[in-house]
Design a protein around this motif. Structure first.
Motif, PDB file in Angstrom:
ATOM      1  N   MET A  27      16.620 -19.710 -10.579  1.00  0.00           N
ATOM      2  CA  MET A  27      18.139 -18.763 -10.317  1.00  0.00           C
ATOM      3  C   MET A  27      18.708 -19.826 -10.148  1.00  0.00           C
ATOM      4  SD  MET A  27      18.664 -17.473  -6.510  1.00  0.00           S
ATOM      5  CE  MET A  27      18.452 -18.741  -6.078  1.00  0.00           C
ATOM      6  N   GLU A  28      18.380 -21.241  -9.306  1.00  0.00           N
ATOM      7  CA  GLU A  28      19.215 -22.391  -8.621  1.00  0.00           C
ATOM      8  C   GLU A  28      19.510 -23.159 -10.571  1.00  0.00           C
ATOM      9  OE1 GLU A  28      17.433 -23.464  -4.522  1.00  0.00           O
ATOM     10  OE2 GLU A  28      16.281 -24.104  -6.162  1.00  0.00           O
ATOM     11  N   ALA A  39      21.646 -13.435  -6.878  1.00  0.00           N
ATOM     12  CA  ALA A  39      21.569 -14.015  -6.476  1.00  0.00           C
ATOM     13  C   ALA A  39      21.748 -13.438  -4.470  1.00  0.00           C
ATOM     14  CB  ALA A  39      20.862 -15.299  -6.234  1.00  0.00           C
ATOM     15  N   GLY A  43      16.873 -16.404  -2.686  1.00  0.00           N
ATOM     16  CA  GLY A  43      16.516 -16.811  -2.817  1.00  0.00           C
ATOM     17  C   GLY A  43      15.006 -16.066  -2.122  1.00  0.00           C
ATOM     18  N   CYS A  50      18.684 -11.480  -9.265  1.00  0.00           N
ATOM     19  CA  CYS A  50      18.368 -12.701  -9.688  1.00  0.00           C
ATOM     20  C   CYS A  50      17.555 -12.202 -10.809  1.00  0.00           C
ATOM     21  CB  CYS A  50      17.410 -13.607  -9.844  1.00  0.00           C
ATOM     22  SG  CYS A  50      16.308 -13.755  -8.508  1.00  0.00           S
ATOM     23  N   CYS A  86      14.514 -16.322  -8.451  1.00  0.00           N
ATOM     24  CA  CYS A  86      13.769 -16.904  -7.098  1.00  0.00           C
ATOM     25  C   CYS A  86      12.811 -17.377  -7.346  1.00  0.00           C
ATOM     26  CB  CYS A  86      14.836 -15.848  -6.541  1.00  0.00           C
ATOM     27  SG  CYS A  86      14.142 -14.534  -5.776  1.00  0.00           S
TER      28      CYS A  86
END
Length: 105
Positions: A27-28, A39, A43, A50, A86
């Motif tokens: 996700m990041e 998001a 997370g 996500c 996430c």
């Protein structure tokens, strides 16, 4: 470098290169790569904004934990290859994987 392919909501596939040893989740990485990932929960596997579908490489990913499975179970469009980005820590095992974004909520 870890190389993955990301398919956006319009069906356009683009490669994403990720440095090995990076301590981020998928996700990041997707957010940093400019993809529109909400998001909302930051997370914590609580919102499923996500969600991705693993088009290739599912067998190389670790199994989903109970909290992720519980969230996926309530999504009407989730299937056996759905995951929460996430909850996927980026590792060398992801090299060559293809992820389709499912973030059109």
């Amino acid at each position: 470098m870890i190389k993955i392919i990301v398919e956006d909501n319009q069906g356009i596939q683009k490669p994403v290169e990720i440095p090995e040893g990076i301590n981020l989740n998928l996700m990041e990485v997707l957010k940093a790569s400019g993809y529109d990932i909400l998001a909302t929960c930051g997370g914590m596997a609580l919102c499923a904004t996500c969600q991705v579908e693993v088009m290739h490489g599912l067998e190389c990913l670790p199994p989903a934990h109970d909290q992720e499975m519980d969230m996926l179970d309530i999504l009407p469009d989730a299937n056996a290859s759905s995951r929460l980005a996430c909850q996927l820590r980026v590792t060398e095992n992801m090299d060559g994987a293809i992820f389709r974004l499912k973030t059109n909520r």
